[in-house]
Write a protein that holds these residues in place. Structure first.
Motif, PDB file in Angstrom:
ATOM      1  N   ASP A   1      -0.327  -9.063 -13.396  1.00 17.21           N
ATOM      2  CA  ASP A   1       0.598  -9.841 -13.648  1.00 17.21           C
ATOM      3  C   ASP A   1       2.527  -8.720 -12.753  1.00 17.21           C
ATOM      4  OD1 ASP A   1      -0.654 -10.363 -16.149  1.00 17.21           O
ATOM      5  OD2 ASP A   1      -0.094  -8.278 -17.206  1.00 17.21           O
ATOM      6  N   GLU A   2       2.405  -7.955 -12.259  1.00 13.70           N
ATOM      7  CA  GLU A   2       3.588  -7.801 -11.687  1.00 13.70           C
ATOM      8  C   GLU A   2       3.838  -8.593 -10.399  1.00 13.70           C
ATOM      9  OE1 GLU A   2       5.989  -5.365 -12.598  1.00 13.70           O
ATOM     10  OE2 GLU A   2       4.251  -5.623 -14.074  1.00 13.70           O
ATOM     11  N   PHE A   3       5.232  -9.300 -10.331  1.00 16.30           N
ATOM     12  CA  PHE A   3       5.246 -10.173  -9.391  1.00 16.30           C
ATOM     13  C   PHE A   3       5.156  -9.166  -7.751  1.00 16.30           C
ATOM     14  CE2 PHE A   3       9.024 -11.467  -6.237  1.00 16.30           C
ATOM     15  CZ  PHE A   3       8.115 -12.195  -5.721  1.00 16.30           C
ATOM     16  N   PHE A   4       5.682  -7.913  -7.808  1.00 19.87           N
ATOM     17  CA  PHE A   4       6.139  -7.713  -5.834  1.00 19.87           C
ATOM     18  C   PHE A   4       4.730  -6.607  -6.410  1.00 19.87           C
ATOM     19  CE2 PHE A   4      10.207  -6.290  -8.675  1.00 19.87           C
ATOM     20  CZ  PHE A   4      10.608  -7.553  -7.451  1.00 19.87           C
ATOM     21  N   THR A   5       3.395  -5.982  -6.474  1.00 15.94           N
ATOM     22  CA  THR A   5       2.843  -5.613  -6.291  1.00 15.94           C
ATOM     23  C   THR A   5       1.325  -6.511  -5.523  1.00 15.94           C
ATOM     24  OG1 THR A   5       0.989  -6.694  -8.013  1.00 15.94           O
ATOM     25  CG2 THR A   5       2.361  -4.208  -8.540  1.00 15.94           C
ATOM     26  N   ASN A   6       1.560  -7.841  -5.324  1.00 20.27           N
ATOM     27  CA  ASN A   6       0.801  -9.263  -5.034  1.00 20.27           C
ATOM     28  C   ASN A   6       0.623  -8.196  -3.293  1.00 20.27           C
ATOM     29  OD1 ASN A   6      -0.077 -10.342  -6.906  1.00 20.27           O
ATOM     30  ND2 ASN A   6       1.544 -12.232  -6.589  1.00 20.27           N
ATOM     31  N   TYR A   7       1.438  -7.957  -2.467  1.00  9.86           N
ATOM     32  CA  TYR A   7       1.446  -7.723  -1.788  1.00  9.86           C
ATOM     33  C   TYR A   7       0.291  -6.804  -1.131  1.00  9.86           C
ATOM     34  CZ  TYR A   7       2.158  -5.556   2.766  1.00  9.86           C
ATOM     35  OH  TYR A   7       2.056  -4.316   4.283  1.00  9.86           O
ATOM     36  N   ILE A   8       0.323  -6.149  -2.118  1.00  7.53           N
ATOM     37  CA  ILE A   8      -0.160  -4.685  -1.350  1.00  7.53           C
ATOM     38  C   ILE A   8      -2.455  -5.369  -2.167  1.00  7.53           C
ATOM     39  CG2 ILE A   8      -1.066  -2.928  -2.135  1.00  7.53           C
ATOM     40  CD1 ILE A   8       1.421  -1.420  -2.983  1.00  7.53           C
ATOM     41  N   GLN A   9      -2.115  -6.340  -3.023  1.00  9.70           N
ATOM     42  CA  GLN A   9      -3.333  -6.079  -3.466  1.00  9.70           C
ATOM     43  C   GLN A   9      -4.144  -7.508  -2.298  1.00  9.70           C
ATOM     44  OE1 GLN A   9      -2.640  -8.554  -6.913  1.00  9.70           O
ATOM     45  NE2 GLN A   9      -1.936  -6.738  -8.280  1.00  9.70           N
ATOM     46  N   LYS A  10      -3.447  -8.075  -1.773  1.00 13.58           N
ATOM     47  CA  LYS A  10      -4.045  -9.047  -1.012  1.00 13.58           C
ATOM     48  C   LYS A  10      -3.822  -8.531  -0.113  1.00 13.58           C
ATOM     49  CE  LYS A  10      -1.086 -13.235  -2.039  1.00 13.58           C
ATOM     50  NZ  LYS A  10      -0.214 -13.408  -1.838  1.00 13.58           N
ATOM     51  N   LYS A  11      -3.956  -7.529   0.532  1.00  9.94           N
ATOM     52  CA  LYS A  11      -4.409  -6.806   1.923  1.00  9.94           C
ATOM     53  C   LYS A  11      -5.603  -5.052   2.234  1.00  9.94           C
ATOM     54  CE  LYS A  11      -1.011  -8.641   4.138  1.00  9.94           C
ATOM     55  NZ  LYS A  11      -0.823  -9.339   5.681  1.00  9.94           N
ATOM     56  N   ILE A  12      -5.237  -4.813   0.334  1.00 15.18           N
ATOM     57  CA  ILE A  12      -5.922  -3.790   0.462  1.00 15.18           C
ATOM     58  C   ILE A  12      -6.580  -3.585  -1.584  1.00 15.18           C
ATOM     59  CG2 ILE A  12      -4.747  -2.007   0.425  1.00 15.18           C
ATOM     60  CD1 ILE A  12      -7.004  -0.726   2.054  1.00 15.18           C
ATOM     61  N   SER A  13      -8.033  -3.512  -1.788  1.00 11.25           N
ATOM     62  CA  SER A  13      -8.559  -3.019  -2.685  1.00 11.25           C
ATOM     63  C   SER A  13      -7.356  -1.109  -3.437  1.00 11.25           C
ATOM     64  CB  SER A  13      -9.613  -3.123  -3.620  1.00 11.25           C
ATOM     65  OG  SER A  13     -10.408  -2.006  -3.126  1.00 11.25           O
ATOM     66  N   ARG A  14      -7.157  -1.301  -4.570  1.00  9.68           N
ATOM     67  CA  ARG A  14      -7.193  -0.026  -5.163  1.00  9.68           C
ATOM     68  C   ARG A  14      -7.641   1.013  -4.529  1.00  9.68           C
ATOM     69  NH1 ARG A  14      -6.930   0.371 -11.092  1.00  9.68           N
ATOM     70  NH2 ARG A  14      -9.101   0.677 -11.000  1.00  9.68           N
ATOM     71  N   GLU A  15      -9.355   0.712  -5.077  1.00 15.87           N
ATOM     72  CA  GLU A  15     -10.435   1.879  -4.158  1.00 15.87           C
ATOM     73  C   GLU A  15     -10.426   2.463  -3.192  1.00 15.87           C
ATOM     74  OE1 GLU A  15     -15.189   1.623  -4.580  1.00 15.87           O
ATOM     75  OE2 GLU A  15     -14.610   1.420  -5.948  1.00 15.87           O
ATOM     76  N   GLU A  16     -10.449   1.218  -2.438  1.00 12.21           N
ATOM     77  CA  GLU A  16     -10.363   1.161  -0.629  1.00 12.21           C
ATOM     78  C   GLU A  16      -8.971   2.012  -0.269  1.00 12.21           C
ATOM     79  OE1 GLU A  16     -11.755  -2.217   1.541  1.00 12.21           O
ATOM     80  OE2 GLU A  16      -9.640  -3.067   0.970  1.00 12.21           O
ATOM     81  N   LEU A  17      -7.253   1.554  -1.114  1.00  9.73           N
ATOM     82  CA  LEU A  17      -6.746   2.696  -0.935  1.00  9.73           C
ATOM     83  C   LEU A  17      -7.253   3.931  -1.410  1.00  9.73           C
ATOM     84  CD1 LEU A  17      -3.411   2.370   0.163  1.00  9.73           C
ATOM     85  CD2 LEU A  17      -2.869   1.758  -2.670  1.00  9.73           C
ATOM     86  N   GLN A  18      -6.601   4.092  -2.176  1.00 15.59           N
ATOM     87  CA  GLN A  18      -7.347   5.615  -2.704  1.00 15.59           C
ATOM     88  C   GLN A  18      -8.330   6.442  -2.185  1.00 15.59           C
ATOM     89  OE1 GLN A  18      -8.598   5.074  -6.474  1.00 15.59           O
ATOM     90  NE2 GLN A  18      -6.111   5.640  -7.320  1.00 15.59           N
ATOM     91  N   ASN A  19      -9.549   6.204  -1.178  1.00 17.94           N
ATOM     92  CA  ASN A  19     -10.416   6.197  -0.411  1.00 17.94           C
ATOM     93  C   ASN A  19      -9.489   6.949   1.032  1.00 17.94           C
ATOM     94  OD1 ASN A  19     -12.813   7.047  -2.010  1.00 17.94           O
ATOM     95  ND2 ASN A  19     -13.460   4.640  -1.469  1.00 17.94           N
ATOM     96  N   HIS A  20      -8.795   5.682   1.406  1.00 19.81           N
ATOM     97  CA  HIS A  20      -8.622   6.869   2.041  1.00 19.81           C
ATOM     98  C   HIS A  20      -7.219   7.233   2.651  1.00 19.81           C
ATOM     99  CE1 HIS A  20      -9.244   2.392   4.278  1.00 19.81           C
ATOM    100  NE2 HIS A  20      -9.257   2.607   5.213  1.00 19.81           N
ATOM    101  N   LEU A  21      -6.407   7.410   1.342  1.00 19.09           N
ATOM    102  CA  LEU A  21      -5.246   8.424   0.915  1.00 19.09           C
ATOM    103  C   LEU A  21      -6.337   9.837   1.153  1.00 19.09           C
ATOM    104  CD1 LEU A  21      -2.593   6.546  -1.009  1.00 19.09           C
ATOM    105  CD2 LEU A  21      -2.428   7.267   1.383  1.00 19.09           C
ATOM    106  N   ARG A  22      -7.175   9.774   0.665  1.00 18.03           N
ATOM    107  CA  ARG A  22      -7.745  11.083   0.178  1.00 18.03           C
ATOM    108  C   ARG A  22      -8.876  11.975   0.931  1.00 18.03           C
ATOM    109  NH1 ARG A  22     -12.757   9.570  -2.564  1.00 18.03           N
ATOM    110  NH2 ARG A  22     -11.563   8.974  -4.073  1.00 18.03           N
ATOM    111  N   TYR A  23      -8.917  11.124   2.195  1.00 20.87           N
ATOM    112  CA  TYR A  23      -8.312  11.926   3.465  1.00 20.87           C
ATOM    113  C   TYR A  23      -7.273  11.652   4.428  1.00 20.87           C
ATOM    114  CZ  TYR A  23     -12.971  11.462   1.481  1.00 20.87           C
ATOM    115  OH  TYR A  23     -14.722  11.662   1.221  1.00 20.87           O
ATOM    116  N   LEU A  24      -6.639  10.852   4.282  1.00 21.34           N
ATOM    117  CA  LEU A  24      -5.174  11.058   5.167  1.00 21.34           C
ATOM    118  C   LEU A  24      -4.113  11.990   4.943  1.00 21.34           C
ATOM    119  CD1 LEU A  24      -3.355   9.295   6.845  1.00 21.34           C
ATOM    120  CD2 LEU A  24      -1.958   8.186   5.276  1.00 21.34           C
TER     121      LEU A  24
END
Length: 72
Positions: free
Chosen positions: A44-67
């Motif tokens: 529902d959020e307007f500002f979050t469309n940018y992130i959703q179009k580029k990467i999924s939440r699961e992918e982001l969390q996996n990358h952040l786990r190892y970054l």
């Protein structure tokens, strides 16, 4: 993702494009403050469309786990 026998963590493949999306998401998350990471992926959020179009939440969390970044 590939889970190796006896390993606690799973391995995943990434691309330069996905790493750029992670860095962009981190910058965006630094500018637009929300309480939780999952709040950036609410439909529902307007500002979050940018992130959703580029990467999924699961992918982001996996990358952040190892970054890891350290201060030299």
């Amino acid at each position: 993702m590939v889970k190796e026998p006896g390993k606690q963590y799973t391995m995943f493949q990434t691309t330069p494009k996905k790493l750029k999306a992670v860095i962009g998401a981190l910058i965006f998350m630094g500018v637009v403050k929300m309480r939780k990471v999952s709040d950036y992926f609410v439909k529902d959020e307007f500002f979050t469309n940018y992130i959703q179009k580029k990467i999924s939440r699961e992918e982001l969390q996996n990358h952040l786990r190892y970054l890891y970044a350290s201060n030299p």
